[in-house]
Design an enzyme around this catalytic site. Structure first.
Site, mmCIF file in Angstrom:
data_model
loop_
_atom_site.group_PDB
_atom_site.id
_atom_site.type_symbol
_atom_site.label_atom_id
_atom_site.label_comp_id
_atom_site.label_asym_id
_atom_site.label_seq_id
_atom_site.Cartn_x
_atom_site.Cartn_y
_atom_site.Cartn_z
ATOM 1 N N ASP A 34 0.842 -1.204 0.000
ATOM 2 C CA ASP A 34 0.000 0.000 0.000
ATOM 3 C C ASP A 34 0.876 1.252 0.000
ATOM 4 O O ASP A 34 1.887 1.318 0.700
ATOM 5 C CB ASP A 34 -0.904 -0.013 1.241
ATOM 6 C CG ASP A 34 -2.093 0.915 1.090
ATOM 7 O OD1 ASP A 34 -3.231 0.430 1.111
ATOM 8 O OD2 ASP A 34 -1.887 2.146 0.953
ATOM 9 N N THR A 140 -16.013 -2.879 -9.901
ATOM 10 C CA THR A 140 -17.177 -2.239 -9.273
ATOM 11 C C THR A 140 -18.399 -2.298 -10.196
ATOM 12 O O THR A 140 -18.248 -2.372 -11.424
ATOM 13 C CB THR A 140 -16.847 -0.758 -8.952
ATOM 14 O OG1 THR A 140 -18.056 -0.023 -8.763
ATOM 15 C CG2 THR A 140 -16.085 -0.082 -10.081
ATOM 16 N N ASP A 141 -19.584 -2.220 -9.598
ATOM 17 C CA ASP A 141 -20.805 -2.172 -10.430
ATOM 18 C C ASP A 141 -20.883 -0.870 -11.232
ATOM 19 O O ASP A 141 -21.659 -0.762 -12.184
ATOM 20 C CB ASP A 141 -22.070 -2.364 -9.577
ATOM 21 C CG ASP A 141 -22.289 -1.284 -8.526
ATOM 22 O OD1 ASP A 141 -21.401 -0.424 -8.334
ATOM 23 O OD2 ASP A 141 -23.363 -1.301 -7.874
ATOM 24 N N GLU A 142 -20.051 0.129 -10.843
ATOM 25 C CA GLU A 142 -20.127 1.424 -11.541
ATOM 26 C C GLU A 142 -19.639 1.335 -12.983
ATOM 27 O O GLU A 142 -19.860 2.247 -13.781
ATOM 28 C CB GLU A 142 -19.371 2.500 -10.755
ATOM 29 C CG GLU A 142 -19.934 2.624 -9.354
ATOM 30 C CD GLU A 142 -19.486 3.845 -8.566
ATOM 31 O OE1 GLU A 142 -19.177 4.863 -9.184
ATOM 32 O OE2 GLU A 142 -19.480 3.751 -7.330
ATOM 33 N N TYR A 165 -13.807 8.195 -12.381
ATOM 34 C CA TYR A 165 -13.506 7.025 -11.537
ATOM 35 C C TYR A 165 -13.972 5.743 -12.205
ATOM 36 O O TYR A 165 -13.195 4.796 -12.382
ATOM 37 C CB TYR A 165 -14.195 7.177 -10.162
ATOM 38 C CG TYR A 165 -14.305 5.856 -9.407
ATOM 39 C CD1 TYR A 165 -13.178 5.232 -8.896
ATOM 40 C CD2 TYR A 165 -15.550 5.227 -9.221
ATOM 41 C CE1 TYR A 165 -13.272 4.012 -8.215
ATOM 42 C CE2 TYR A 165 -15.651 4.018 -8.548
ATOM 43 C CZ TYR A 165 -14.512 3.412 -8.052
ATOM 44 O OH TYR A 165 -14.603 2.201 -7.394
ATOM 45 N N ALA A 167 -14.792 5.164 -15.259
ATOM 46 C CA ALA A 167 -14.126 4.915 -16.547
ATOM 47 C C ALA A 167 -12.741 4.313 -16.305
ATOM 48 O O ALA A 167 -12.308 3.401 -17.036
ATOM 49 C CB ALA A 167 -14.011 6.205 -17.344
ATOM 50 N N LYS A 169 -11.844 2.526 -13.673
ATOM 51 C CA LYS A 169 -12.039 1.151 -13.182
ATOM 52 C C LYS A 169 -12.439 0.224 -14.339
ATOM 53 O O LYS A 169 -12.038 -0.940 -14.383
ATOM 54 C CB LYS A 169 -13.108 1.114 -12.084
ATOM 55 C CG LYS A 169 -12.719 1.753 -10.774
ATOM 56 C CD LYS A 169 -11.592 1.024 -10.044
ATOM 57 C CE LYS A 169 -11.988 -0.348 -9.544
ATOM 58 N NZ LYS A 169 -10.867 -0.984 -8.781
#
Ligand code: NAD
Ligand code: TYD
Length: 352
Positions: A34, A140-142, A165, A167, A169
């Protein structure tokens, strides 16, 4: 022994996932990789920091040498890639970092996995890998864009992302698919709905509204507050990822969701009630540009093919989540640093 590389393990879902894995399995080594951006916090992992099954590496997924070094030093056989810039509002004001971290960072990881796991890294036609290796892309579902009043996203719905964001992903998700198709890399992609639960940074709806209501700060509701999200407790997202790793088919996409659609304003009211504050704190503010109206997941594939089901009801999950933020005011104030205050001022025009 499995050697799992968890990128973004100091963030909200990553830290919950590390807790989940270390609690469930003895014979495992988790490497948390991270960069500790504003959203990464090692305070999420204090209870495991001395566990011999846990190692923290402070590095950036875009840093090819650092990624290579980790694959070599820890004989990584599983990658769960959470690390990302994850906040839609920030992606509207500062899209570039989303392209860099979310797309290029994913490219670096996929490439490292291919080179380190390949049976013949110099042979471009080689499609065979060490037995048991797996790369899981946390999407993600987005990526599906927005729904109207009806319908659900299935794994074959068109990919129509609307924010920088989503786009970014989607690009990462498609790059992952391409590594599966072109190189035969054993990849899996999960597309989950909105998560809530402990250790979520208070830039996202639920922890932001809990914190503001506790501090008697106005609760900024975008537009008419009637946008719908399909909420899932983070522990159920973790169990779904674990299920996909153990039982999922390489190359396959799995939607993850709990059939739990809620309008934003209903969540805000529920939080106010739970902390004993009245609705005069609600402020309707200017809508988010390009605001997706509704997300809703069809989870038939993961429930029927892999036997996964969510365990936490929304009522129980929200009760526990509100209580967690009440009990962890120190954690909240620690993450609410100077950088967060600047972010808040930029986003909402006031100093908290
Ligand atoms: P988060 O913002 O809380 O955590 C992201 C973590 O990634 C942080 O620890 C940060 O330090 C780290 N990171 C950022 N850039 C990095 C870089 N260049 N190199 C290494 N580490 C870096 O995010 P989250 O809510 O925990 O989301 C995790 C993943 O799950 C993301 O990929 C997100 O797109 C996806 N996802 C989130 C949700 C949700 O509701 N939060 C839903 C579906 C999918
Ligand atoms: P968020 O938690 O940012 O997740 P996402 O945009 O990825 O779904 O937002 C959830 C919903 O809440 C979304 O419709 C935007 C809305 N929202 C507000 O109304 N006010 C706020 O201050 C925030 C952060 C979000």
């Amino acid at each position: 022994m499995k050697n799992i590389l968890v990128t973004g393990g100091a963030g909200f879902i990553g830290s919950n996932f590390i807790h989940y894995i270390l609690e469930k399995y003895d014979d495992v080594h988790v490497v948390n990789f991270d960069a500790l951006t504003y959203a990464g916090n090692l305070g999420n992992l204090l209870d495991v920091q001395d566990d011999p099954r846990y190692t923290f590496v402070h590095a950036d997924v875009r840093d090819r040498d650092a990624v290579d070094a980790v694959f070599e030093a820890h004989e990584i056989d599983t990658v769960v890639h959470f690390a990302a810039e994850s906040h839609v509002d920030l992606s509207i004001t500062d899209p570039q970092i989303f392209l860099s971290t979310n797309i290029l960072g994913t490219g670096v990881l996929l490439d490292a996995a291919k080179r380190h796991w390949s049976d013949a890294p110099e042979d471009k036609y080689c499609r065979t890998y060490r037995p048991g290796v797996k790369y899981l892309q946390v999407s993600t579902d987005e990526v599906y864009g927005a729904l109207g009043k009806d319908g659900l996203f299935t794994e074959t719905s068109p990919l129509l992302p609307n924010s920088p964001y989503s786009a970014s992903k989607t690009s990462a998700d498609l790059l992952t698919r391409a590594y599966g198709e072109t190189y035969g890399l054993p990849v899996q992609i999960t597309r989950c709905s909105n998560n809530y639960g402990p250790y979520q940074f208070p830039e996202k709806l639920i922890p932001l509204m809990i914190r503001n209501s506790l501090l008697d700060i106005p609760l900024p509701v975008y537009g008419d507050g009637m946008q719908i999200r399909d909420w899932l407790h983070v522990s159920d997202h973790c169990s779904a990822i674990d299920t996909v790793l153990r039982k999922g088919t390489p190359g396959r996409v799995y939607n993850i969701g709990g059939n739990n659609e809620r309008a934003n304003i209903d969540i805000v009211r529920l939080i106010l009630k739970a902390v004993g504050k009245d609705e005069s704190l609600i402020r309707y503010v200017r809508d988010r540009p390009g605001h997706d109206r509704r997300y809703a997941i069809d989870n038939t594939r993961i429930t029927t093919e892999l036997g996964w089901a969510p365990r936490c009801t929304f009522e129980q999950g929200m009760r526990e989540t509100v209580q967690w933020y009440l009990d962890h005011s120190e954690w909240v104030e620690q993450v609410v640093s100077g950088a967060y205050r600047d972010y808040y001022r930029d986003m909402y025009g006031t100093a908290q």
